[in-house]
Design a protein around this motif. Structure first.
Motif, PDB file in Angstrom:
ATOM      1  N   GLU A 170       0.828  -1.208   0.000  1.00  0.00           N
ATOM      2  CA  GLU A 170       0.000   0.000   0.000  1.00  0.00           C
ATOM      3  C   GLU A 170       0.863   1.258   0.000  1.00  0.00           C
ATOM      4  OE1 GLU A 170      -3.865  -1.775   2.471  1.00  0.00           O
ATOM      5  OE2 GLU A 170      -2.229  -0.786   3.546  1.00  0.00           O
ATOM      6  N   VAL A 171       1.918   1.226   0.796  1.00  0.00           N
ATOM      7  CA  VAL A 171       2.818   2.381   0.875  1.00  0.00           C
ATOM      8  C   VAL A 171       3.559   2.563  -0.448  1.00  0.00           C
ATOM      9  CG1 VAL A 171       4.810   3.381   2.083  1.00  0.00           C
ATOM     10  CG2 VAL A 171       3.047   2.145   3.378  1.00  0.00           C
ATOM     11  N   TRP A 172       3.966   1.460  -1.063  1.00  0.00           N
ATOM     12  CA  TRP A 172       4.681   1.529  -2.344  1.00  0.00           C
ATOM     13  C   TRP A 172       3.796   2.110  -3.444  1.00  0.00           C
ATOM     14  CZ3 TRP A 172       8.680   2.522  -4.817  1.00  0.00           C
ATOM     15  CH2 TRP A 172       8.896   2.117  -6.134  1.00  0.00           C
ATOM     16  N   LYS A 173       2.539   1.747  -3.446  1.00  0.00           N
ATOM     17  CA  LYS A 173       1.621   2.259  -4.471  1.00  0.00           C
ATOM     18  C   LYS A 173       1.595   3.783  -4.461  1.00  0.00           C
ATOM     19  CE  LYS A 173      -3.136   1.727  -6.137  1.00  0.00           C
ATOM     20  NZ  LYS A 173      -4.451   1.088  -5.909  1.00  0.00           N
ATOM     21  N   GLU A 174       1.605   4.370  -3.267  1.00  0.00           N
ATOM     22  CA  GLU A 174       1.602   5.832  -3.146  1.00  0.00           C
ATOM     23  C   GLU A 174       2.984   6.416  -3.441  1.00  0.00           C
ATOM     24  OE1 GLU A 174       0.539   9.302   0.161  1.00  0.00           O
ATOM     25  OE2 GLU A 174       0.108   7.199   0.648  1.00  0.00           O
ATOM     26  N   THR A 175       4.032   5.751  -2.939  1.00  0.00           N
ATOM     27  CA  THR A 175       5.401   6.266  -3.089  1.00  0.00           C
ATOM     28  C   THR A 175       5.831   6.344  -4.544  1.00  0.00           C
ATOM     29  OG1 THR A 175       5.996   5.346  -0.924  1.00  0.00           O
ATOM     30  CG2 THR A 175       7.802   5.859  -2.427  1.00  0.00           C
ATOM     31  N   LYS A 176       5.550   5.289  -5.318  1.00  0.00           N
ATOM     32  CA  LYS A 176       6.093   5.249  -6.674  1.00  0.00           C
ATOM     33  C   LYS A 176       5.522   6.341  -7.572  1.00  0.00           C
ATOM     34  CE  LYS A 176       3.043   1.652  -8.537  1.00  0.00           C
ATOM     35  NZ  LYS A 176       3.031   0.271  -9.092  1.00  0.00           N
ATOM     36  N   GLN A 177       4.356   6.881  -7.206  1.00  0.00           N
ATOM     37  CA  GLN A 177       3.777   7.951  -8.011  1.00  0.00           C
ATOM     38  C   GLN A 177       4.679   9.179  -8.064  1.00  0.00           C
ATOM     39  OE1 GLN A 177       0.986   7.440  -9.842  1.00  0.00           O
ATOM     40  NE2 GLN A 177       1.103   5.352  -8.986  1.00  0.00           N
ATOM     41  N   LEU A 178       5.484   9.370  -7.039  1.00  0.00           N
ATOM     42  CA  LEU A 178       6.378  10.528  -6.974  1.00  0.00           C
ATOM     43  C   LEU A 178       7.556  10.424  -7.941  1.00  0.00           C
ATOM     44  CD1 LEU A 178       6.560  10.952  -3.098  1.00  0.00           C
ATOM     45  CD2 LEU A 178       5.170  12.279  -4.702  1.00  0.00           C
ATOM     46  N   PHE A 179       7.815   9.204  -8.436  1.00  0.00           N
ATOM     47  CA  PHE A 179       8.979   8.984  -9.286  1.00  0.00           C
ATOM     48  C   PHE A 179       8.607   8.723 -10.748  1.00  0.00           C
ATOM     49  CE2 PHE A 179      10.258   8.183  -4.991  1.00  0.00           C
ATOM     50  CZ  PHE A 179      11.534   8.729  -4.925  1.00  0.00           C
ATOM     51  N   LEU A 180       7.309   8.666 -11.053  1.00  0.00           N
ATOM     52  CA  LEU A 180       6.865   8.394 -12.418  1.00  0.00           C
ATOM     53  C   LEU A 180       7.016   9.612 -13.307  1.00  0.00           C
ATOM     54  CD1 LEU A 180       3.652   6.306 -11.684  1.00  0.00           C
ATOM     55  CD2 LEU A 180       5.875   5.457 -12.443  1.00  0.00           C
TER      56      LEU A 180
END
Length: 197
Positions: A187-197
């Motif tokens: 769940e945390v990764w789903k939100e985190t990776k948006q910052l690097f896309l």
């Protein structure tokens, strides 16, 4: 001196840096590993570099050991020297620095030493309840001297009192990216990776 946050500044720098903070047990290491694998960053943990230097038996090792054991922040000159060496030796231009800067003195020291060398992208902050952090830290049982409940509470106290001003500074610069880290790693990764896309 403040490191330029403009994209043009990165062309002249050694590396683009994302700082990563969050209380002990917030899952910074797990998420940094995900970012490393998916987006090609190197992951440097200030704490791991300090513990490695301590284990290597360097001149600074005993001093580092005392600071870590007591939940205190290691002198900035030592931390910056270790971080810069690791970044340069990696040859990578995309860098995650986990667990740093912990206070305004860290930030000022970094920006003074790294002006023109490093470009700050943003501060990634993993926000997690103390109770959840304690549960995770005790469950991981990595046999670290500072993973017992008493040392953990010292670390949380030091973290909370020292990082508030740093987080507020990055927020004022428009460079604070806050992530809710109370969920599962996925769940945390789903939100985190948006910052690097």
């Amino acid at each position: 001196a403040v490191v330029s946050t403009q994209s043009t500044g990165s062309d002249m720098s050694i590396a683009d840096v994302v700082f990563v903070l969050g209380p002990p047990g917030a899952g910074k290491g797990t998420q940094c590993s995900n970012i490393k694998e998916e987006f090609g960053y190197i992951h440097l943990s200030a704490g791991d570099l300090l513990r490695a230097e301590q284990a290597a038996g360097s001149d600074d090792g005993e001093l580092i050991a005392d600071y870590i054991k007591n939940g205190l922040i290691v002198p900035i000159e030592i931390t910056i020297k270790l971080l810069e060496k690791a970044i340069v030796n990696s040859g990578c231009r995309k860098v995650l620095i986990d667990g740093f800067p912990r206070d305004m003195a860290n930030l000022a020291g970094w920006e003074g030493a790294m002006e023109g060398k490093m470009h700050t992208q943003f501060m990634l902050y993993f926000d997690c309840y103390e109770e959840e952090c304690l549960r995770r830290a005790m469950a991981r049982n990595q046999n670290r001297a500072d993973d017992n409940p008493e040392s953990f509470r010292k670390r949380i106290h030091t973290y909370s009192t020292s990082t508030t001003a740093v987080l507020n500074e990055f927020k004022a610069r428009g460079l604070l990216m806050r992530i809710n880290a109370n969920g599962t790693p996925d769940e945390v990764w789903k939100e985190t990776k948006q910052l690097f896309l």
